[in-house]
Design a protein around this motif. Structure first.
Motif, mmCIF file in Angstrom:
data_model
loop_
_atom_site.group_PDB
_atom_site.id
_atom_site.type_symbol
_atom_site.label_atom_id
_atom_site.label_comp_id
_atom_site.label_asym_id
_atom_site.label_seq_id
_atom_site.Cartn_x
_atom_site.Cartn_y
_atom_site.Cartn_z
ATOM 1 N N PHE A 199 -38.311 46.187 -63.292
ATOM 2 C CA PHE A 199 -38.739 46.810 -62.045
ATOM 3 C C PHE A 199 -40.202 47.230 -62.141
ATOM 4 O O PHE A 199 -40.688 47.543 -63.226
ATOM 5 C CB PHE A 199 -37.906 48.065 -61.766
ATOM 6 N N GLY A 200 -40.875 47.290 -61.006
ATOM 7 C CA GLY A 200 -42.223 47.854 -60.946
ATOM 8 C C GLY A 200 -42.156 49.372 -60.838
ATOM 9 O O GLY A 200 -41.074 49.956 -60.761
ATOM 10 N N THR A 201 -43.328 49.998 -60.831
ATOM 11 C CA THR A 201 -43.390 51.456 -60.671
ATOM 12 C C THR A 201 -43.065 51.801 -59.218
ATOM 13 O O THR A 201 -43.570 51.172 -58.300
ATOM 14 C CB THR A 201 -44.805 51.954 -60.998
ATOM 15 N N LYS A 202 -42.221 52.812 -59.056
ATOM 16 C CA LYS A 202 -41.783 53.133 -57.693
ATOM 17 C C LYS A 202 -42.538 54.317 -57.109
ATOM 18 O O LYS A 202 -43.043 55.175 -57.835
ATOM 19 C CB LYS A 202 -40.287 53.455 -57.687
ATOM 20 N N ALA A 203 -42.610 54.326 -55.794
ATOM 21 C CA ALA A 203 -43.044 55.527 -55.077
ATOM 22 C C ALA A 203 -41.847 55.996 -54.258
ATOM 23 O O ALA A 203 -41.037 55.190 -53.820
ATOM 24 C CB ALA A 203 -44.215 55.200 -54.165
ATOM 25 N N ASN A 252 -36.873 55.141 -52.305
ATOM 26 C CA ASN A 252 -37.640 54.775 -53.500
ATOM 27 C C ASN A 252 -37.975 53.299 -53.382
ATOM 28 O O ASN A 252 -37.081 52.465 -53.208
ATOM 29 C CB ASN A 252 -36.802 55.021 -54.755
ATOM 30 N N VAL A 253 -39.258 52.995 -53.471
ATOM 31 C CA VAL A 253 -39.712 51.629 -53.203
ATOM 32 C C VAL A 253 -40.623 51.145 -54.322
ATOM 33 O O VAL A 253 -41.503 51.878 -54.767
ATOM 34 C CB VAL A 253 -40.515 51.568 -51.877
ATOM 35 N N SER A 254 -40.365 49.924 -54.815
ATOM 36 C CA SER A 254 -41.308 49.280 -55.731
ATOM 37 C C SER A 254 -41.362 47.806 -55.394
ATOM 38 O O SER A 254 -40.551 47.307 -54.610
ATOM 39 C CB SER A 254 -40.874 49.485 -57.191
ATOM 40 N N ILE A 255 -42.331 47.119 -55.963
ATOM 41 C CA ILE A 255 -42.402 45.664 -55.783
ATOM 42 C C ILE A 255 -42.485 45.012 -57.155
ATOM 43 O O ILE A 255 -42.839 45.662 -58.147
ATOM 44 C CB ILE A 255 -43.627 45.229 -54.941
ATOM 45 N N VAL A 306 -49.109 53.861 -58.595
ATOM 46 C CA VAL A 306 -48.809 55.066 -59.372
ATOM 47 C C VAL A 306 -47.492 55.663 -58.907
ATOM 48 O O VAL A 306 -47.144 55.596 -57.723
ATOM 49 C CB VAL A 306 -49.908 56.153 -59.265
ATOM 50 N N GLN A 307 -46.769 56.233 -59.866
ATOM 51 C CA GLN A 307 -45.510 56.875 -59.513
ATOM 52 C C GLN A 307 -45.812 58.191 -58.825
ATOM 53 O O GLN A 307 -46.485 59.053 -59.391
ATOM 54 C CB GLN A 307 -44.671 57.112 -60.780
ATOM 55 N N GLU A 308 -45.355 58.324 -57.600
ATOM 56 C CA GLU A 308 -45.661 59.540 -56.854
ATOM 57 C C GLU A 308 -44.689 59.694 -55.688
ATOM 58 O O GLU A 308 -43.932 58.783 -55.361
ATOM 59 C CB GLU A 308 -47.093 59.496 -56.312
ATOM 60 N N VAL A 363 -26.697 58.797 -54.068
ATOM 61 C CA VAL A 363 -27.808 58.059 -54.677
ATOM 62 C C VAL A 363 -27.391 56.606 -54.867
ATOM 63 O O VAL A 363 -26.384 56.319 -55.517
ATOM 64 C CB VAL A 363 -28.182 58.676 -56.043
ATOM 65 N N SER A 364 -28.178 55.690 -54.304
ATOM 66 C CA SER A 364 -27.827 54.269 -54.446
ATOM 67 C C SER A 364 -28.482 53.672 -55.685
ATOM 68 O O SER A 364 -29.485 54.175 -56.181
ATOM 69 C CB SER A 364 -28.264 53.470 -53.216
ATOM 70 N N GLU A 365 -27.914 52.595 -56.175
ATOM 71 C CA GLU A 365 -28.565 51.775 -57.190
ATOM 72 C C GLU A 365 -29.759 51.073 -56.534
ATOM 73 O O GLU A 365 -29.787 50.921 -55.308
ATOM 74 C CB GLU A 365 -27.574 50.714 -57.697
ATOM 75 N N PRO A 366 -30.729 50.623 -57.327
ATOM 76 C CA PRO A 366 -31.862 49.895 -56.733
ATOM 77 C C PRO A 366 -31.460 48.467 -56.365
ATOM 78 O O PRO A 366 -32.047 47.497 -56.825
ATOM 79 C CB PRO A 366 -32.931 49.926 -57.833
ATOM 80 N N ASP A 367 -30.449 48.327 -55.519
ATOM 81 C CA ASP A 367 -29.863 47.022 -55.177
ATOM 82 C C ASP A 367 -30.383 46.484 -53.846
ATOM 83 O O ASP A 367 -30.011 45.393 -53.427
ATOM 84 C CB ASP A 367 -28.332 47.160 -55.021
ATOM 85 N N VAL A 403 -37.965 46.230 -54.287
ATOM 86 C CA VAL A 403 -36.764 46.838 -54.858
ATOM 87 C C VAL A 403 -36.667 48.236 -54.271
ATOM 88 O O VAL A 403 -37.641 48.983 -54.295
ATOM 89 C CB VAL A 403 -36.859 46.891 -56.401
ATOM 90 N N ILE A 404 -35.517 48.543 -53.705
ATOM 91 C CA ILE A 404 -35.377 49.808 -52.972
ATOM 92 C C ILE A 404 -34.087 50.519 -53.383
ATOM 93 O O ILE A 404 -33.038 49.888 -53.533
ATOM 94 C CB ILE A 404 -35.344 49.549 -51.441
ATOM 95 N N GLY A 405 -34.196 51.808 -53.606
ATOM 96 C CA GLY A 405 -33.010 52.642 -53.844
ATOM 97 C C GLY A 405 -33.107 53.853 -52.929
ATOM 98 O O GLY A 405 -34.184 54.419 -52.762
ATOM 99 N N LEU A 406 -31.986 54.229 -52.295
ATOM 100 C CA LEU A 406 -32.040 55.328 -51.328
ATOM 101 C C LEU A 406 -31.294 56.564 -51.820
ATOM 102 O O LEU A 406 -30.253 56.468 -52.478
ATOM 103 C CB LEU A 406 -31.439 54.885 -49.988
HETATM 104 P P1 ADP Z 1 -35.940 59.697 -60.740
HETATM 105 O O1 ADP Z 1 -35.678 60.045 -62.146
HETATM 106 O O2 ADP Z 1 -37.370 59.456 -60.419
HETATM 107 O O3 ADP Z 1 -35.250 60.594 -59.758
HETATM 108 P P2 ADP Z 1 -33.788 57.823 -60.669
HETATM 109 O O4 ADP Z 1 -33.626 56.822 -61.736
HETATM 110 O O5 ADP Z 1 -32.896 59.017 -60.664
HETATM 111 O O6 ADP Z 1 -35.304 58.239 -60.551
HETATM 112 O O7 ADP Z 1 -33.567 57.065 -59.296
HETATM 113 C C1 ADP Z 1 -33.747 57.670 -58.085
HETATM 114 C C2 ADP Z 1 -33.609 56.608 -57.016
HETATM 115 O O8 ADP Z 1 -34.625 55.632 -57.170
HETATM 116 C C3 ADP Z 1 -32.302 55.821 -57.062
HETATM 117 O O9 ADP Z 1 -31.858 55.605 -55.738
HETATM 118 C C4 ADP Z 1 -32.680 54.504 -57.714
HETATM 119 O O10 ADP Z 1 -31.871 53.442 -57.272
HETATM 120 C C5 ADP Z 1 -34.101 54.321 -57.255
HETATM 121 N N1 ADP Z 1 -34.944 53.584 -58.195
HETATM 122 C C6 ADP Z 1 -35.030 53.723 -59.539
HETATM 123 N N2 ADP Z 1 -35.965 52.919 -60.040
HETATM 124 C C7 ADP Z 1 -36.498 52.238 -58.991
HETATM 125 C C8 ADP Z 1 -37.534 51.252 -58.864
HETATM 126 N N3 ADP Z 1 -38.237 50.823 -59.903
HETATM 127 N N4 ADP Z 1 -37.812 50.793 -57.626
HETATM 128 C C9 ADP Z 1 -37.147 51.245 -56.564
HETATM 129 N N5 ADP Z 1 -36.177 52.156 -56.623
HETATM 130 C C10 ADP Z 1 -35.854 52.658 -57.813
#
Ligand code: ADP
Ligand code: MG
Length: 491
Positions: free
Chosen positions: A218-222, A207-210, A255-257, A165-169, A13-16
């Motif tokens: 969603f999983g925890t993202k880095a 932003n990347v998670s699996i 870990v979220q980092e 900011v993109s959705e995690p789509d 799952v990726i959001g940019l």
């Molecule tokens: P933060 O509060 O850490 O800044 P946001 O919710 O504002 O996180 O999202 C920031 C970016 O991360 C967005 O592009 C969103 O789509 C993406 N994102 C949010 N959650 C996840 C996830 N679990 N995995 C991958 N990307 C995510």
């Protein structure tokens, strides 16, 4: 291996988050120039330096450009939006806070369409949601060149940015690149950002998670930073997905980092973890009034929006009958698309075949010259009308494709194809009596081949045609040559 589990057991799952520097002449809150590449600390003033007593004044163009991008990405535009202070301490941020937008960004809830098929014929499109686009100021640059010192260049401090900011789509590294390509192309079509990733005017954090396939949560993202090319974005995301699958498979937890892409080792390395995450202590910016966007202004900006890349691509397919692949390449960049349209307009007959010939010349020779000279099509000295002339000459069989190739270098030097063909006497000969002479001479000079052909070795036709063309320096019309040869040999 982790990579084999991607797509079978796990999905990504990726959001940019994209930062785009806006092409305004002056900075967002003062009159300092935004010119790139000047000696350090020349584009500065008391406001850029964060001196007490200075007050920001909003550059109207910044708002206009942001709205353009919002409309181009199908966002809603807030009639009233607010600036906020985002606090953190860093030497390149003299005020100790960045003026940004927080709760109520100017654009929200949009989407872009990306095309995923490799042929680019638009058969598979996907929507990627845009959460928000907000306006903010850039920070300066820290230069850690020296062993102990950090130098600060504030030329960039206060240059206008939008953050998209993109959705995690997004689900794969390739989709991420397709999305980025689409965003960058849109900024370029709008003329609001130069899209230069190496110079940092177009930056992307991933932003990347699996998660296991089928799982909803969603999983925890880095968050991965520090990629300065599309290729690096792709590689960094691929690496990060593998790393996370490796952790989960060996029983660990992601870990979220924030991690940085290291192009040298082709890996991501930790920068800061959640415990060290910033508390930005956002609060409303007291020195700036809300941004107000009256409906008339919004309508006026909307009416001025240019045709965008994807629309133009679809029009090229529809109106010129081009394959989607060609249309995609020709519309990647505006001046190239215009070059194609100008050449097409100059054709003496408007047929799909001729449009395709124009497309072929542009996609091969013209684009090769552009990349060799590192210029765009509007800087090309070769007039588009010459490409049309080439296509006309070829399509009307005035010249063969062999001759077309041969004269092209001269055309590139600025000569009209028609002139070159006339001057060098290269006009294709379709005059039967001339060709009959050539053919008859050829047959009497090669009695053995004629014999073998008549005994059934039909492949010798290629030999005869080749010889006839050679004897006329490629000028004889190959169709007529073949026809006349057949008439004599098969008689
Ligand atoms: P933060 O509060 O850490 O800044 P946001 O919710 O504002 O996180 O999202 C920031 C970016 O991360 C967005 O592009 C969103 O789509 C993406 N994102 C949010 N959650 C996840 C996830 N679990 N995995 C991958 N990307 C995510
Ligand atoms: Mg965020």
């Amino acid at each position: 291996m982790a990579s084999e589990l991607l797509g079978t057991k796990y999905e990504a799952v990726i959001g940019l988050e994209v930062h785009a520097q806006l092409l305004t002449k002056s900075k967002i809150f003062c009159g300092d120039s935004t010119e790139f590449g000047l000696p350090p600390n020349t584009n500065i003033s008391p406001l850029s330096l964060g001196h007490p007593g200075t007050l920001p004044v909003l550059n109207k163009e910044v708002v206009e450009y942001s709205i353009c991008m919002g409309l181009a990405t199908n966002c809603s535009i807030r009639p009233i939006s607010l600036f906020a202070r985002k606090h953190y301490f860093y030497p390149d941020l003299p005020k100790g806070y960045q003026i940004s937008q927080f709760d109520e960004p100017i654009c929200y809830d949009g989407y872009v369409e990306i095309e995923l098929d490799t042929k680019g014929d638009g058969s598979k499109t996907q929507r990627i949601g845009i959460t928000r686009i907000h306006i903010e100021e850039d920070a300066g640059k820290s230069i850690h060149d020296l062993d102990i010192d950090t130098l600060v260049d504030l030329n960039r401090a206060g240059v206008a940015l939008i953050e998209i900011v993109s959705e995690p789509d997004i689900r794969t590294a390739q989709e991420a690149v397709a999305y980025l390509t689409q965003i960058r192309q849109t900024l370029l079509y709008l003329g609001i950002c130069d899209g230069n990733m190496e110079e940092g005017s177009f930056r992307c954090d991933a932003n990347v998670s699996i998660r296991p396939i089928g799982q909803k949560e969603f999983g925890t993202k880095a968050e991965v930073k520090n990629m300065n090319s599309f290729r690096n974005v792709e590689k960094a995301i691929e690496h990060e997905i593998e790393r996370q699958i490796g952790i989960v498979e060996s029983g660990g937890a992601v870990v979220q980092e924030t991690r940085g892409w290291d192009a040298g080792s082709q890996t991501t390395k930790p920068q800061r973890s959640k415990e060290q995450a910033h508390d930005y202590r956002y609060f409303p910016e007291p020195d700036l009034p809300p941004i107000r966007v009256p409906q008339v202004w919004l309508d006026e900006i909307r009416s001025r929006l240019p045709e965008l890349g994807l629309q133009r691509k679809r029009r090229f397919v529809r109106d010129f009958g081009l394959p989607g692949y060609d249309a995609g390449i020709l519309t990647q960049e505006q001046s190239l698309a215009q070059y194609f349209e100008d050449a097409s307009a100059a054709l003496s007959e408007k047929t799909t075949d001729r449009y395709k010939l124009v497309s072929n010349w542009i996609m091969t020779d013209v684009m090769r010259i552009l990349s060799e000279k590192k210029i765009t099509a509007n800087e090309l000295t070769l007039p588009p009308a010459y490409i049309a002339e080439m296509a006309d000459l070829l399509a009307s069989e005035m010249i063969s494709s062999k001759i077309a190739k041969e004269i092209f270098p001269e055309v590139l030097e600025g000569k009209s194809p028609k002139k070159v063909v006339e001057e060098r006497g290269l006009m294709q000969v379709s005059d039967n009596s001339f060709i009959i002479e050539i053919v008859e001479a050829l047959l009497s000079e090669n009695p053995d081949e004629v014999g073998r052909y008549r005994e059934g070795k039909k492949s010798l036709m290629g030999f005869f045609v080749g010889q006839a063309l050679k004897n006329t320096q490629g000028k004889a019309n190959p169709k007529i040559v073949t026809k006349l040869l057949q008439e004599r040999l098969d008689a």
